[in-house]
Motif scaffolding. Structure first.
Motif, short mmCIF file in Angstrom:
data_model
loop_
_atom_site.label_atom_id
_atom_site.label_comp_id
_atom_site.label_asym_id
_atom_site.label_seq_id
_atom_site.Cartn_x
_atom_site.Cartn_y
_atom_site.Cartn_z
N LEU A 83 0.76 -1.20 0.01
CA LEU A 83 -0.02 -0.06 0.04
C LEU A 83 0.90 1.36 0.17
N ASP A 84 2.06 1.27 0.56
CA ASP A 84 2.94 2.58 0.54
C ASP A 84 3.56 2.69 -0.49
N HIS A 159 -9.34 -1.57 0.44
CA HIS A 159 -9.41 -0.10 -0.34
C HIS A 159 -8.01 0.51 0.22
N ARG A 160 -7.14 1.30 -0.71
CA ARG A 160 -6.11 1.95 -0.26
C ARG A 160 -6.35 2.96 1.02
N SER A 161 -7.35 3.48 1.00
CA SER A 161 -7.85 4.46 1.99
C SER A 161 -8.10 3.70 3.50
N ASP A 162 -8.12 2.33 3.46
CA ASP A 162 -8.09 1.68 4.59
C ASP A 162 -6.70 1.10 5.34
N ARG A 163 -5.76 1.94 4.80
CA ARG A 163 -4.37 1.40 5.19
C ARG A 163 -4.15 1.07 6.73
N ARG A 164 -5.05 2.03 7.55
CA ARG A 164 -5.08 2.15 8.93
C ARG A 164 -5.25 0.76 9.48
#
Length: 259
Positions: A83-84, A159-164
């Motif tokens: 993801l990074d 989803h990449r916005s949910d990396r956390r």
């Protein structure tokens, strides 16, 4: 863009055979313009001829295992690394999976707050953790309850916005390992719980992506037979290997397969 990722490590070749076959079933169903297949491995030489992107984790594998050398912690680390480094969303697949359905339709359902896992396993899966509490990444309080769940992590879609969620899962995994817990499913439990805590909508991939964990030896044998018969590479399968687990289970009774 969807990044389909695999994790392969160690000296056993069986998982490489499984992954090469599974990647073949994936490549036949995705568009190279909107998808990448990335293999994270400590043995680059094993996959240099594969039709994939190779990401070496050889220098980092020990660090990814953490101070307790928990190998399955590596899964969460490579999810974060992907993801990074790469734009787009992510679907992680275990080596013992193959694609049998419309994976593009599955991938297109990934949205902020919507995740993917293989299948539901159980509620209150680790009652011995009753009373366990810890602070996750982002100072999120976590406590084990009777509502805690375990989903099978043979497939994980974010989803990449949910990396956390992956960050929080890694923090929970580390907190559990620090208590001396060594269950081999701790990373699976950790990602399941962070998804539950975030109240994500979880889509089950079972049926689109087949996780044949109970039929490993049968599928491996069939792949090897096909390779010897055709002389082709395992990712060049025309179609997925059909199998019916009750029949394999029946064969186990006679000692033909052990897993």
């Amino acid at each position: 863009m969807t990044n389909y990722i695999y994790l392969l490590y160690g000296q056993q070749d069986d998982c490489y055979l499984e992954a090469a076959y599974g990647i073949g079933t994936l490549l036949k169903r995705i568009d190279a313009q909107t998808s990448r297949v990335i293999v994270f491995t400590d043995r680059e030489e094993k996959i240099k001829k594969w039709p994939v992107i190779c990401e070496s984790i050889a220098p980092d594998l020990v660090a990814m295992q953490g101070p307790t050398r928990f190998i399955h912690r590596t899964k969460l680390c490579v999810i974060l690394r992907c993801l990074d480094k790469y734009s787009g969303n992510l679907i992680y697949l275990d080596s013992d999976t193959f694609v049998a359905g419309d994976i593009n339709l599955l991938a297109n359902q990934l949205n902020p707050g919507t995740t993917i896992m293989d299948s539901f396993e159980s509620k209150n899966p680790l009652p011995e953790l009753t009373g366990f509490q810890t602070l996750l990444a982002g100072k999120i309080h976590y406590a084990y309850t009777k509502n805690s769940v375990m989903n099978n992590a043979g497939v994980i879609g974010l989803h990449r916005s949910d990396r956390r969620l992956a960050e929080e899962a890694l923090a929970l995994c580390d907190a559990l390992l620090a208590t001396g817990n060594r269950r081999h499913t701790i990373e699976q439990f950790s990602i399941s719980e962070t998804m539950r805590l975030a109240d994500t909508k979880i889509i089950k991939s079972h049926g689109v992506i087949i996780h044949y964990v109970k039929a490993k030896l049968y599928v491996r044998e069939q792949v090897l037979k096909w390779i010897h018969k055709t002389g082709r590479q395992p990712w060049e399968f025309e179609r997925a290997i059909p199998y019916w687990y009750p029949a394999i289970k029946f064969m186990k009774l006679f000692g033909k397969y052990t897993s």
